[in-house]
Design a protein around this motif. Sequence first.
Motif, short mmCIF file in Angstrom:
data_model
loop_
_atom_site.label_atom_id
_atom_site.label_comp_id
_atom_site.label_asym_id
_atom_site.label_seq_id
_atom_site.Cartn_x
_atom_site.Cartn_y
_atom_site.Cartn_z
N GLY A 46 0.84 -1.20 0.00
CA GLY A 46 0.00 0.00 0.00
C GLY A 46 0.86 1.24 0.00
O GLY A 46 1.44 1.62 -1.02
N LYS A 47 1.01 1.86 1.17
CA LYS A 47 1.90 3.01 1.29
C LYS A 47 3.27 2.56 1.78
O LYS A 47 3.39 1.68 2.64
N ALA A 48 4.31 3.17 1.22
CA ALA A 48 5.67 2.87 1.67
C ALA A 48 5.92 3.58 3.00
O ALA A 48 5.48 4.71 3.21
N THR A 49 6.64 2.92 3.88
CA THR A 49 6.87 3.45 5.23
C THR A 49 8.28 4.02 5.35
O THR A 49 9.27 3.33 5.06
N PHE A 50 8.38 5.27 5.77
CA PHE A 50 9.68 5.81 6.18
C PHE A 50 10.12 5.08 7.45
O PHE A 50 9.33 4.92 8.40
N VAL A 51 11.37 4.64 7.48
CA VAL A 51 11.92 3.95 8.65
C VAL A 51 13.12 4.76 9.15
O VAL A 51 14.25 4.56 8.69
N PRO A 52 12.91 5.69 10.06
CA PRO A 52 14.01 6.53 10.55
C PRO A 52 15.08 5.69 11.22
O PRO A 52 14.78 4.80 12.03
N CYS A 53 16.34 5.95 10.89
CA CYS A 53 17.45 5.18 11.44
C CYS A 53 18.52 6.13 12.00
O CYS A 53 19.02 6.98 11.26
N ASP A 54 18.84 5.98 13.25
CA ASP A 54 19.91 6.77 13.84
C ASP A 54 21.26 6.17 13.48
O ASP A 54 21.38 4.95 13.29
N TYR A 55 22.26 7.01 13.38
CA TYR A 55 23.62 6.53 13.12
C TYR A 55 24.20 5.91 14.37
O TYR A 55 24.12 6.47 15.46
#
Length: 532
Positions: A390-399
Amino acid sequence: MTNSIEEVSNLESIFVIGSNTTENHPVIGAKIKQAVSKGAKLIVADPRKIELAKRADVFLQINPGTNVALLNTMMNVIISENLQDDEYIKERTENYEALKELVKDYTPEEGARICGVDKDDIIKAARIYATNDSATFYSMGITQHSTGTQNVMSISNLALLCGNLGKEYTGVNPLRGQNNVQGACDMGALPNVFTGYQSVLNEDIVKKFENAWGVKLPNKVGLTVPEITNAIGHGDIRFLYIMGENPMISDPDINHIKKALEKLDFLVVQDIFLTETAELADVVLPAASFAEKDGTFTNTDRRVQRIREAIKPVYNSKPDWVILMEIMNKLGYDKTYESPKEIMKEISELTPSYAGITYERIEMKGLQWPCTNINHEGTKILHTDKFAKGKATFVPCDYTLSFEGLSEEYPYTLVNGRILYHYHTRTMTGKVEGLNEKAPHSYIEVNPITANKLGFKENEKIKVSSKRGEIETYVRITDIVDEDVFFMPFHFADGAANYLTNTTLDKVSKVPDLKVCAIKVEKIRNKELAHA
């Protein structure tokens, strides 16, 4: 690849990260150079000054393992300057606010500090990427880290932020490391899926295969390669069948690999030559090479292509499918096949993404999956209308630091990779006289300033050590690498780089931290040389 190789030479903007494309994927590398010659913008991010860096509009010689920090900083610039594709984000994505919140701390100044590059170069790269239709290419310099999943997710985040997924001349394009890695994964050579990525946890899928094959099948996820090695060490696995792999060169911490293989009750290796791994086997099954068999390979842009027997199998070797069929017959499963064509028919019947692929249809030209029925022309670009979920999900990733930290004992960083003249563990290329003249043995690249500091001379043999092992190899002085960063090709059995590399796994993909480790380097004393 979400997009197609045929698009590459006409791209508008190209972002290469974690891929020495001209040496590791020379066909695609040549097409990138063609695109640049036509005016395409090129961004390159890599710890080494690879060939493409010379042609780049922006070259970011980042510190090893800082990919997530770089990508987050580029996204910070794009959002700060309002260059994101708001319409695409609204219509086709979710979780954007969480990404926006995370990347706000990755200012150009902070990103430059972490990555060891000029902040203005990061800003320039972000603007190029966001203001053009841009395609991203990456390889194992992205995936083979303990933070490899975060690296890939961050690349996806950047593409979604700018609407660079689901249309021509854009995309997220991972480049496969060997000729049929894509095909092997498509056919279920993974511990959690059947063919076409059909989950082993789905009861209906399991029943479909049980009905087709007339057997009871397990419905739990198996082990990845590193997990198998660890399970041998714990005594949980006593028999291993290795097919077309040479972990005694290619896997991290070779001392650990050797100890595990020698602990097995029984080891079978199926390969075309007597590799370093096959030398440890109880039984070696001689397989036919690519030129001695019929079948298909699936390449990096999902194209299923025919291969044809050019010569008869040499001596007693047999095609892999024949060996596997004969073994399963001896084990009591009586199914027989007359040809790879018959096997492909079964694949098409059981695999929705391959349903429209037949030998007749790919006789002259390959088809890209998903190809869902006999009238389907294949799929050049993924996600054009909508994403599978459906909708693509942003997956925030910390360094986070992606490898073991440097220390007083191990103060230098080693990265590794491939070179143009050899292929993987040299099972084939190591037998070619001309290639061995070009690249005869292991070596380590050293920056001139570092070499001067340590007193190393060109072609001098030195000792390189990590927490896991030590090797001896030859110095190659070059400004391709930064100060205090070393590079080794992993192809060679003599001075094998993977005696040094780290077995720490990515928590999600279970891929080991192959690309970066901490080392110390030393001159070899006269006494050591006398015994060498």
